[in-house]
Design an enzyme around this catalytic site. Structure first.
Site, mmCIF file in Angstrom:
data_model
loop_
_atom_site.group_PDB
_atom_site.id
_atom_site.type_symbol
_atom_site.label_atom_id
_atom_site.label_comp_id
_atom_site.label_asym_id
_atom_site.label_seq_id
_atom_site.Cartn_x
_atom_site.Cartn_y
_atom_site.Cartn_z
ATOM 1 N N SER A 1 -12.426 12.738 10.699
ATOM 2 C CA SER A 1 -12.050 12.622 9.288
ATOM 3 C C SER A 1 -10.936 13.614 8.966
ATOM 4 O O SER A 1 -10.600 14.484 9.784
ATOM 5 C CB SER A 1 -13.259 12.891 8.377
ATOM 6 O OG SER A 1 -13.746 14.208 8.579
ATOM 7 N N GLY B 1 -7.810 15.908 11.095
ATOM 8 C CA GLY B 1 -7.992 15.476 12.477
ATOM 9 C C GLY B 1 -7.798 13.987 12.645
ATOM 10 O O GLY B 1 -7.115 13.532 13.579
ATOM 11 N N VAL C 1 -18.295 22.464 18.356
ATOM 12 C CA VAL C 1 -17.459 23.514 18.949
ATOM 13 C C VAL C 1 -18.106 24.889 18.865
ATOM 14 O O VAL C 1 -17.650 25.835 19.523
ATOM 15 C CB VAL C 1 -16.051 23.561 18.300
ATOM 16 C CG1 VAL C 1 -15.310 22.254 18.543
ATOM 17 C CG2 VAL C 1 -16.144 23.885 16.809
ATOM 18 N N ASN D 1 -8.906 21.634 15.810
ATOM 19 C CA ASN D 1 -8.837 21.420 14.370
ATOM 20 C C ASN D 1 -10.181 21.558 13.661
ATOM 21 O O ASN D 1 -10.225 21.794 12.453
ATOM 22 C CB ASN D 1 -8.250 20.022 14.113
ATOM 23 C CG ASN D 1 -8.371 19.596 12.671
ATOM 24 O OD1 ASN D 1 -7.705 20.123 11.793
ATOM 25 N ND2 ASN D 1 -9.262 18.624 12.414
ATOM 26 N N TYR E 1 -14.531 32.798 4.852
ATOM 27 C CA TYR E 1 -13.562 31.780 5.287
ATOM 28 C C TYR E 1 -12.187 32.404 5.541
ATOM 29 O O TYR E 1 -11.558 32.146 6.575
ATOM 30 C CB TYR E 1 -13.454 30.676 4.231
ATOM 31 C CG TYR E 1 -12.452 29.607 4.581
ATOM 32 C CD1 TYR E 1 -12.766 28.602 5.497
ATOM 33 C CD2 TYR E 1 -11.187 29.593 3.992
ATOM 34 C CE1 TYR E 1 -11.849 27.612 5.824
ATOM 35 C CE2 TYR E 1 -10.258 28.612 4.315
ATOM 36 C CZ TYR E 1 -10.594 27.629 5.229
ATOM 37 O OH TYR E 1 -9.682 26.658 5.555
#
Length: 406
Positions: A201, A204, A248, A274, A342
């Protein structure tokens, strides 16, 4: 057309005659410049030569932006103004003080102009080449281009054991001056095999589709959104796209992803790392929840580190001159009153790209970051993944519609 860029009226006439003859001006490339003829330090500064020097390197850029900008605003044209600076603007030097200062001012001028012209949809961008054997440098050093390039090979550890050439700078200028999404079909990625993490989505998915259009031989979409990932694979076509579940945050899954890609397709040319997540909270440093902090870092920093590690190992083992592109964020540069975890995770990623690019470059690999804030990321990733950016590494390409220069 003859133009003495130290004379403002010549630049004004150049712009006006271009419009009179061709009806419009869409691109201005401010490329004229001179090199320092001395190796003087600040202790030996000659202000008279300094002023002549700045008239070309800074005055030309200022006047070109002024007159081209005026013409584009008047014509309501969505134009691009590209300025040439130098990596010298971001590096300290024990010599060539006047040159370094002039290029630093070009960078500052670009930042001001990009902010001021953005409301008119006029983009002001900059190219900062590294050491390149231009005709001006050959004349200054009294050496041929081949001799200078041989000298650079001895002095610098460069990607692909090569040297930066004028063509590479031209490729960057073309990319910055055009909307590559609207350019004719190309096969920039012909014969290449790529992995796109977080490819089910968003950015990516858009990049995966862009890769498919530009001739990719095989692409592996990796994500934890299995249903969406399967749909993307089916819409692109199983002849050039497959899907594999991969979290990941789990290094073993990343290792298996790379291994299976190489095993099934014989090589790995491109890793687009990504996959990333945003914070579920708006916490400040005073409220930092380390459980949430660790969750963010496991994907955004550690996960991308795993992708770089295992993709690089495979490329080195197979002697492939590949590209590894990572998705960062403007948050890594601008900071934020909230979303502390973040912002820190994305800043860690930029640090990874900057620090490890040199060691991977010596093995023929390009490690690059793309900092995003718009829908045009796929174009930027295509450029960074293709041979057009072959001599670019350790670079954070900011695609943010001028957000950082507001």
């Amino acid at each position: 057309m003859y133009c003495d860029v130290t004379k403002e009226q010549d630049i004004g006439s150049l712009v006006q005659s271009t419009i009179r003859l061709h009806g419009r001006l869409g691109i201005m490339f401010c490329n004229a410049g001179v090199l320092s003829q001395s190796m003087k330090t600040i202790l030996e500064f000659d202000l008279s030569s300094y002023e002549k020097f700045f008239a070309v390197n800074v005055g030309e850029v200022a006047a070109s932006i002024e007159y081209a900008g005026q013409a584009m605003v008047k014509a309501n044209s969505r134009g691009s103004i590209i300025c040439k600076a130098s990596i010298a603007a971001g590096l300290a030097s024990d010599r060539n003080t006047d040159y370094v200062m002039s290029k630093s001012l070009v960078v500052a001028l670009m930042r001001c102009a990009s902010s001021q012209l953005a409301p008119h949809v006029i983009h002001v961008k900059i190219i900062s080449p590294g050491p390149v054997a231009t005709s001006a440098l050959c004349a200054t050093l009294g050496m041929g281009a081949d001799d200078i390039e041989s000298m650079f090979l001895r002095m610098f550890r460069l990607k692909n054991d090569g040297v930066l050439k004028v063509k590479h700078v031209a490729d960057a200028a073309v990319f910055l001056a055009t909307n590559s999404a609207n350019s004719p079909m190309s096969n920039k990625l012909e014969g290449k095999v790529a992995i796109v993490t977080g490819g089910a989505s968003g950015i990516g998915e858009a990049t995966a589709r862009h890769f498919a259009v530009h001739g990719i031989r095989m692409m592996v979409i990796a994500d934890i959104q299995d249903e969406l990932g399967q749909k993307v694979m089916e819409s692109i076509g199983s002849h050039k796209c497959s899907y594999k579940h991969c979290d990941v945050a789990d290094e073993e899954q990343v290792k298996n992803l790379v291994h299976s890609t190489v095993q099934n397709h014989g090589r790995l040319d491109i890793m687009f790392s990504n996959a990333g997540i945003v914070s579920n909270t708006t916490q400040t440093i005073l409220e930092l929840d380390f459980a949430e902090f660790d969750r963010i870092f496991a994907v955004n920093a550690r996960g991308m580190g795993a992708c770089v590690k295992h993709a690089a190992r495979a490329m080195v083992e197979l002697k492939i001159r590949g590209s590894i592109v990572c998705t960062a964020s403007t948050s890594a540069s601008s900071g934020s009153e909230r979303f502390t975890d973040y912002c820190v995770s994305k800043h860690a990623l930029v640090g990874l790209v900057n620090r490890q690019a040199n060691s991977l470059g010596c093995m023929g690999l390009g490690l690059k970051g793309v900092t995003l804030d718009t829908k045009h990321i796929a174009d930027a990733v295509l450029f960074l993944a293709s041979q057009d950016s072959d001599l670019i590494t350790g670079h954070d390409l900011v695609v943010d519609a001028g957000f950082l220069v507001r």
